[in-house]
Design a protein around this motif. Structure first.
Motif, PDB file in Angstrom:
ATOM      1  N   ALA A 149      13.553  10.879 -12.029  1.00 24.24           N
ATOM      2  CA  ALA A 149      14.224  10.394 -13.239  1.00 24.24           C
ATOM      3  C   ALA A 149      14.803  11.593 -13.979  1.00 24.24           C
ATOM      4  N   GLY A 150      15.580  11.334 -14.988  1.00 23.68           N
ATOM      5  CA  GLY A 150      16.120  12.397 -15.817  1.00 23.68           C
ATOM      6  C   GLY A 150      15.170  12.777 -16.938  1.00 23.68           C
TER       7      GLY A 150
ATOM      8  N   GLY B  81       0.787  -1.225   0.000  1.00 21.64           N
ATOM      9  CA  GLY B  81       0.000   0.000   0.000  1.00 21.64           C
ATOM     10  C   GLY B  81       0.819   1.274   0.000  1.00 21.64           C
ATOM     11  N   ASP B  82       2.130   1.168   0.228  1.00 20.22           N
ATOM     12  CA  ASP B  82       2.970   2.360   0.154  1.00 20.22           C
ATOM     13  C   ASP B  82       3.064   2.834  -1.290  1.00 20.22           C
ATOM     14  N   ASP B  83       3.121   4.151  -1.463  1.00 21.44           N
ATOM     15  CA  ASP B  83       3.230   4.750  -2.790  1.00 21.44           C
ATOM     16  C   ASP B  83       4.649   5.220  -3.066  1.00 21.44           C
ATOM     17  N   LEU B  84       5.060   5.080  -4.308  1.00 21.26           N
ATOM     18  CA  LEU B  84       6.340   5.557  -4.789  1.00 21.26           C
ATOM     19  C   LEU B  84       6.069   6.536  -5.919  1.00 21.26           C
ATOM     20  N   VAL B  85       6.668   7.710  -5.851  1.00 25.70           N
ATOM     21  CA  VAL B  85       6.557   8.707  -6.919  1.00 25.70           C
ATOM     22  C   VAL B  85       7.728   8.531  -7.872  1.00 25.70           C
ATOM     23  N   ILE B  86       7.435   8.479  -9.155  1.00 27.07           N
ATOM     24  CA  ILE B  86       8.451   8.584 -10.188  1.00 27.07           C
ATOM     25  C   ILE B  86       8.135   9.910 -10.863  1.00 27.07           C
ATOM     26  N   CYS B  87       9.099  10.838 -10.889  1.00 26.88           N
ATOM     27  CA  CYS B  87       8.788  12.160 -11.420  1.00 26.88           C
ATOM     28  C   CYS B  87       9.811  12.617 -12.453  1.00 26.88           C
TER      29      CYS B  87
ATOM     30  N   LEU C  36      15.406  10.357  -4.591  1.00 23.10           N
ATOM     31  CA  LEU C  36      16.365   9.388  -5.113  1.00 23.10           C
ATOM     32  C   LEU C  36      16.556   9.736  -6.585  1.00 23.10           C
ATOM     33  N   GLU C  37      17.778  10.001  -6.970  1.00 20.30           N
ATOM     34  CA  GLU C  37      18.063  10.540  -8.297  1.00 20.30           C
ATOM     35  C   GLU C  37      18.462   9.449  -9.286  1.00 20.30           C
ATOM     36  N   LEU C  38      17.851   9.505 -10.472  1.00 20.13           N
ATOM     37  CA  LEU C  38      18.228   8.651 -11.600  1.00 20.13           C
ATOM     38  C   LEU C  38      18.498   9.559 -12.798  1.00 20.13           C
ATOM     39  N   PRO C  39      19.567  10.345 -12.739  1.00 12.67           N
ATOM     40  CA  PRO C  39      19.841  11.307 -13.821  1.00 12.67           C
ATOM     41  C   PRO C  39      20.091  10.605 -15.153  1.00 12.67           C
ATOM     42  N   GLY C  40      19.557  11.214 -16.200  1.00 17.94           N
ATOM     43  CA  GLY C  40      19.767  10.674 -17.537  1.00 17.94           C
ATOM     44  C   GLY C  40      18.893   9.478 -17.876  1.00 17.94           C
ATOM     45  N   ILE C  41      18.012   9.095 -16.979  1.00 16.47           N
ATOM     46  CA  ILE C  41      17.151   7.929 -17.176  1.00 16.47           C
ATOM     47  C   ILE C  41      15.724   8.412 -17.457  1.00 16.47           C
ATOM     48  N   SER C  42      15.109   7.921 -18.513  1.00 17.74           N
ATOM     49  CA  SER C  42      13.724   8.308 -18.825  1.00 17.74           C
ATOM     50  C   SER C  42      12.769   7.737 -17.778  1.00 17.74           C
ATOM     51  N   ALA C  43      11.594   8.317 -17.714  1.00 23.92           N
ATOM     52  CA  ALA C  43      10.578   7.812 -16.782  1.00 23.92           C
ATOM     53  C   ALA C  43      10.240   6.360 -17.100  1.00 23.92           C
ATOM     54  N   ALA C  44      10.094   6.040 -18.373  1.00 23.21           N
ATOM     55  CA  ALA C  44       9.753   4.665 -18.753  1.00 23.21           C
ATOM     56  C   ALA C  44      10.850   3.685 -18.344  1.00 23.21           C
ATOM     57  N   ARG C  45      12.094   4.064 -18.541  1.00 24.40           N
ATOM     58  CA  ARG C  45      13.204   3.184 -18.160  1.00 24.40           C
ATOM     59  C   ARG C  45      13.268   3.013 -16.643  1.00 24.40           C
TER      60      ARG C  45
END
Length: 149
Positions: free
Chosen positions: A130-131, A23-29, A48-57
């Motif tokens: 995401a990036g 039930g916890d939510d995670l935001v991908i932005c 939490l940073e994922l630079p250079g990574i698309s939202a879909a990836r």
């Protein structure tokens, strides 16, 4: 390095995903989302940073280890386009394809008005930035369960 873990999943992201419960939510932005100010209100307190990574990836990697919640109609939700809530931008179509691939079936996302999305994000467990540079690359994923064998 770990076997069978997508290499874009950072140690901090892996720890966060393993710490989440049903039930916890995670935001991908995307890069335009106010990730730092929203994340300060979450359990993790910093994006939490994922630079250079698309939202879909990013979603592909996350769903390789995270089950979606089967107890709700829309365990994945997208931010609506302002003034055009039924419009589905390409970035959202790409993420929908990753959800369907991970689940092995079509499982349409729900949608949330922009400011309601911000409020829901503030109650999430964590924010993953995401990036993704395209507008409306913002999503909520609800953690599911893994049944005993």
């Amino acid at each position: 390095m770990l076997k069978n873990i997508d290499p874009i999943i950072t140690p901090d992201l892996l720890y966060t995903l393993a710490s989440m419960g049903h039930g916890d939510d995670l935001v991908i932005c995307d890069t335009n989302f106010p990730a730092r100010s929203v994340a300060q209100l979450t359990m993790v307190k910093t994006p939490l940073e994922l630079p250079g990574i698309s939202a879909a990836r990013a979603v592909r990697a996350i769903l390789s280890v995270m089950p979606l919640d089967t107890f709700v109609d829309h365990p994945a939700q997208r931010m609506e386009v302002v003034g055009q809530p039924d419009e589905i931008p390409e970035v959202q179509r790409e993420v929908q394809a990753e959800i369907d691939r991970a689940e092995g079936r079509s499982w349409p996302m729900g949608s949330i008005e922009r400011f309601a999305f911000y409020e829901a994000a503030k109650k999430s467990f964590a924010v993953v930035r995401a990036g993704e540079g395209r507008f409306y690359g913002c999503f909520l994923l609800k953690m599911g369960v893994i049944a005993p064998k």
